[in-house]
Design a protein around this motif. Structure first.
Motif, PDB file in Angstrom:
ATOM      1  N   ASP A  34     -11.771  53.109   7.860  1.00 59.25           N
ATOM      2  CA  ASP A  34     -11.121  54.032   6.865  1.00 59.25           C
ATOM      3  C   ASP A  34     -12.122  54.928   6.397  1.00 59.25           C
ATOM      4  O   ASP A  34     -11.926  55.983   5.791  1.00 59.25           O
ATOM      5  N   PHE A  35     -13.409  55.182   7.212  1.00 61.21           N
ATOM      6  CA  PHE A  35     -14.152  56.161   6.920  1.00 61.21           C
ATOM      7  C   PHE A  35     -13.731  57.499   7.350  1.00 61.21           C
ATOM      8  O   PHE A  35     -13.230  57.716   8.319  1.00 61.21           O
ATOM      9  N   ARG A  55     -15.626  53.176  14.962  1.00 64.02           N
ATOM     10  CA  ARG A  55     -15.062  52.562  13.781  1.00 64.02           C
ATOM     11  C   ARG A  55     -14.466  51.191  14.083  1.00 64.02           C
ATOM     12  O   ARG A  55     -14.491  50.602  15.497  1.00 64.02           O
ATOM     13  N   CYS A  96     -21.780  50.790   6.478  1.00 65.59           N
ATOM     14  CA  CYS A  96     -20.877  50.078   5.468  1.00 65.59           C
ATOM     15  C   CYS A  96     -21.605  49.151   4.397  1.00 65.59           C
ATOM     16  O   CYS A  96     -22.377  48.379   4.704  1.00 65.59           O
ATOM     17  N   TRP A 180     -12.817  58.358  -0.323  1.00 64.40           N
ATOM     18  CA  TRP A 180     -13.406  59.566   0.213  1.00 64.40           C
ATOM     19  C   TRP A 180     -12.724  60.791  -0.633  1.00 64.40           C
ATOM     20  O   TRP A 180     -13.416  61.941  -0.427  1.00 64.40           O
ATOM     21  N   CYS A 206     -21.540  52.805  -1.322  1.00 71.64           N
ATOM     22  CA  CYS A 206     -20.190  52.994  -0.391  1.00 71.64           C
ATOM     23  C   CYS A 206     -20.377  54.315   0.359  1.00 71.64           C
ATOM     24  O   CYS A 206     -20.624  55.518   0.106  1.00 71.64           O
ATOM     25  N   ASN A 208     -18.394  55.883   1.868  1.00 76.42           N
ATOM     26  CA  ASN A 208     -16.973  56.566   2.184  1.00 76.42           C
ATOM     27  C   ASN A 208     -17.054  57.581   0.748  1.00 76.42           C
ATOM     28  O   ASN A 208     -16.021  58.033   0.541  1.00 76.42           O
TER      29      ASN A 208
END
Length: 272
Positions: A34-35, A55, A96, A180, A206, A208
């Motif tokens: 989900d980055f 990913r 991560c 994000w 995090c 993100n």
């Protein structure tokens, strides 16, 4: 008639018109499925370095401890490392925070070992880099800021404590997804509300979470280092290659310059 001639570049030539590709230092980056902040990572990257991102496989989970365990699963990490093997990066960064702290200090070390066993020439993780960065700056009392819920935030605090740091305050946003999209002002306000008088540094967790433009202004305002997940990840990856990450006004990148090597969690680093 068309004539086709096969050939190859001379050994000292580059594939790029400017002749610079042969000089680039490759960094492999493994991020969760989900980055969404690829561009932010590049902002810490000096011109001599290039990033190769991949990913982990998608899993239908909200942000939380189960998701953190899923994105660090051996199969996901090994496959992602193999996916990066073709451009032959000199170091692989597991970018991560929760995935690298959820299993504690031993789990972070095991994650780096899994990366190197899968073919990474050297390996760093976000959580390991955070510990090394704080140690390099000579700080031990840290305030922690996260976008996570309380359970995940507490897991980060336990990891940092196990690594020998003193978590003096923590604040979180309680989010389970789309991190994000958090406005920078929201993150900055949470840092201000969380920082304690006895904190020697702040760590914003995090990868993100957008932070590049916040760090220098917050440091000037608060008078202490403010570090973030993406910043320490790129700092550690560059350090493994003997390079400096770039970020004007960010104290880690001015004061925290270890020699070549791979920073590791829970390993004291000499303060410059």
């Amino acid at each position: 008639m068309t004539t086709t001639v096969a050939g190859r570049l001379p050994s000292d030539a580059s594939a790029s018109p400017g002749g610079t590709a042969s000089l680039e230092r490759g960094i492999g980056v493994i991020v969760p499925y989900d980055f969404a902040l690829d561009r932010e990572l590049w902002r810490w990257c000096p011109d001599v370095a290039t990033l190769h991102l991949t990913r982990t496989p998608h899993v239908p989970l909200p942000v939380g401890l189960p998701q953190a365990r899923a994105v660090r699963a051996p199969g996901a990490v090994v496959q992602a490392t193999h996916d990066l093997s073709t451009p032959r990066p000199e170091v692989v960064a597991y970018a991560c925070t929760s995935g690298s702290f959820v299993a504690g200090v031993d789990g972070e070390a095991a994650l780096r070992e899994a990366l190197t066993e899968a073919g990474a020439p050297a390996a760093v993780t976000t959580s390991g880099a955070a510990v090394s960065a704080l140690q390099t700056l000579g700080t031990s009392r840290v305030a922690v800021v996260t976008p996570y819920d309380e359970t995940v935030t507490n897991s980060l605090s336990r990891f940092l404590t196990e690594a020998g740091l003193d978590v003096v305050a923590s604040g979180h946003l309680g989010l389970a997804g789309e991190i994000w999209t958090v406005p920078e002002r929201v993150t900055a306000d949470l840092v201000r509300r969380t920082v304690a008088p006895d904190a020697e540094a702040v760590f914003v967790s995090c990868t993100n979470l957008r932070t590049y433009d916040l760090l220098a202004p917050l440091e000037a305002e608060l008078g202490i280092p403010v570090l973030s997940a993406n910043q320490v990840t790129l700092w550690a990856a560059m350090a493994a290659l003997g390079l400096d990450a770039r970020g004007e006004g960010q104290s880690l990148l001015v004061r925290g310059r270890p020699g070549p090597g791979t920073p590791r969690a829970a390993t004291p680093v000499e303060t410059p």
